[in-house]
Design an enzyme around this catalytic site. Structure first.
Site, PDB file in Angstrom:
ATOM      1  N   LEU A 209       0.853  -1.186   0.000  1.00  0.00           N
ATOM      2  CA  LEU A 209       0.000   0.000   0.000  1.00  0.00           C
ATOM      3  C   LEU A 209       0.891   1.237   0.000  1.00  0.00           C
ATOM      4  O   LEU A 209       1.828   1.315   0.799  1.00  0.00           O
ATOM      5  CB  LEU A 209      -0.895   0.045   1.243  1.00  0.00           C
ATOM      6  N   HIS A 210       0.606   2.193  -0.879  1.00  0.00           N
ATOM      7  CA  HIS A 210       1.390   3.424  -0.843  1.00  0.00           C
ATOM      8  C   HIS A 210       0.637   4.640  -1.366  1.00  0.00           C
ATOM      9  O   HIS A 210       1.082   5.764  -1.171  1.00  0.00           O
ATOM     10  CB  HIS A 210       2.679   3.268  -1.667  1.00  0.00           C
ATOM     11  N   ARG A 211      -0.519   4.445  -2.004  1.00  0.00           N
ATOM     12  CA  ARG A 211      -1.191   5.591  -2.625  1.00  0.00           C
ATOM     13  C   ARG A 211      -1.823   6.502  -1.573  1.00  0.00           C
ATOM     14  O   ARG A 211      -2.381   6.021  -0.577  1.00  0.00           O
ATOM     15  CB  ARG A 211      -2.257   5.120  -3.618  1.00  0.00           C
ATOM     16  N   ARG A 244       6.774   5.830   2.735  1.00  0.00           N
ATOM     17  CA  ARG A 244       5.667   6.773   2.960  1.00  0.00           C
ATOM     18  C   ARG A 244       4.614   6.156   3.885  1.00  0.00           C
ATOM     19  O   ARG A 244       4.045   6.821   4.750  1.00  0.00           O
ATOM     20  CB  ARG A 244       5.085   7.138   1.597  1.00  0.00           C
ATOM     21  N   ASP A 283      -2.230  -1.553  -4.068  1.00  0.00           N
ATOM     22  CA  ASP A 283      -2.771  -0.400  -4.784  1.00  0.00           C
ATOM     23  C   ASP A 283      -1.796   0.048  -5.871  1.00  0.00           C
ATOM     24  O   ASP A 283      -1.877   1.161  -6.374  1.00  0.00           O
ATOM     25  CB  ASP A 283      -3.126   0.751  -3.833  1.00  0.00           C
TER      26      ASP A 283
END
Length: 362
Positions: A209-211, A244, A283
């Site tokens: 997950l990073h968005r 992030r 994502d």
């Protein structure tokens, strides 16, 4: 024929490796082609960048612009200013950009505004329709000034035609990321987490997950993570955490016995995990392409995708960002009812050679 190949961030590296290899082979066969590898420095750390160069056999960049950090505008400006100086010192015959990161757009603009240097865009024409994604802006701007469009799908071809691009400038060649995947598959390496927690093939889930839509808001991230953990039926969840996302997860305080958050992995280790996973929850766009080719079920936590062929042909399903979509998807997976999927046309490991052959005949 001197071609500048632009790379700036981790998603680019898998796409340029086979192109560099194909250019070297063409040059060794006496063809008039050479390249200059320009690393913009958009991302550069050992885990997110350096390991990839080593594992994928990418040579050291000829030039590193070292333009990392800052806001979107600051980074775009820094890349443009520094790349323009490179172009003034030695003009290439063509600039080849890949994908949809800031470096792709910035170097395309610099090249076109400086004596109209031709630009070729690998992975042209893909669209999510979501203007909140910086990548979508990068794609649209790059394609608006590109001269030669190398595409991965008929959907991308149609997007370009609708925008007024003539067929004579569209080249349906396939997917260079899949070239890299198929080349490197025999070299995949078992990561340390495999033995340390006793993973077994097809008995764990890989997560990424990073968005911003998923990780930038604490309550939303907490609900997504809880839905995944609660739906996983105790299967190990292996989560290589993007820098992030790591910051946000510390605030959220999610913890579960079957959740294993680890540092980012190299390409060979990560894809070993994906290849043997029961499923992937992500994502990322690129990972949906890799799972499609490896036949691994994939759940994408996004409301849209620029790679619809991974859903219509492949193993991917678009769940959206609402956590309520996660339990029924897991239920289908655990009952063995996930679709099998097929591999899209020309995702055959020969894309880079088609690109180089085309460049030599332009």
């Amino acid at each position: 024929m001197l071609i500048d190949i632009i790379a700036g961030a981790r998603p680019n590296f898998m796409k340029i490796a086979p192109i560099i290899s194909a250019i070297k082979q063409a040059a060794a066969a006496g063809k008039n082609i050479s390249y200059r590898l320009i690393h913009t420095g958009q991302h550069y750390d050992k885990k997110m960048s350096g390991d990839f160069f080593e594992q994928l056999g990418i040579p050291e960049p000829d030039i590193n612009l070292e333009a990392g950090g800052g806001t979107q505008a600051e980074q775009t400006g820094a890349i443009m200013v520094r790349y323009e100086k490179v172009l003034l010192e030695k003009r290439p015959d063509m600039v080849l950009v890949v994908g949809d990161v800031t470096s792709t757009m910035a170097c395309s603009i610099a090249a076109k505004k400086l004596n109209n240097i031709p630009v070729a865009h690998v992975e042209a024409g893909i669209r999510s329709g979501d203007l909140t994604m910086p990548e979508e802006i990068n794609r649209m701007v790059t394609d608006a000034i590109t001269d030669y469009f190398f595409t991965t799908s008929e959907t991308a071809n149609d997007n370009l035609r609708k925008a007024g691009t003539p067929d004579s400038r569209i080249f349906f060649v396939g997917n260079t990321m899949i070239d890299t995947l198929l080349t490197q598959m025999p070299n995949f390496k078992k990561p340390a987490i495999w033995d340390s927690i006793g993973l077994q093939p097809k008995e764990y889930i890989v997560m990424t997950l990073h968005r911003p839509a998923n990780v930038d808001e604490e309550d939303g991230l907490r609900k997504l993570m809880k839905a995944i953990v609660d739906s996983s039926d105790g299967l190990p969840l292996v989560f290589p955490v993007h820098p992030r996302t790591a910051k946000m997860l510390q605030s959220v305080g999610i913890d579960a016995p079957n959740l294993h958050m680890i540092d980012p992995l190299g390409y060979l280790e990560f894809n070993y995990l994906v290849q043997h996973a029961k499923a992937v929850v992500t994502d990322s766009g690129g990972i949906t392409e890799e799972t499609t080719v490896m036949g691994v079920p994939c759940m994408t936590l996004r409301n849209n995708t620029e790679r619809p062929e991974t859903c219509t042909i492949g193993t991917n399903e678009l769940l959206g960002t609402n956590p309520t979509a996660i339990p029924p998807a897991f239920k289908k997976l655990l009952k063995g009812e996930w679709k099998k999927g097929n591999i899209p046309e020309l995702w055959d490991g020969k894309t880079a050679h088609r690109i180089v052959d085309t460049l030599l005949n332009i």
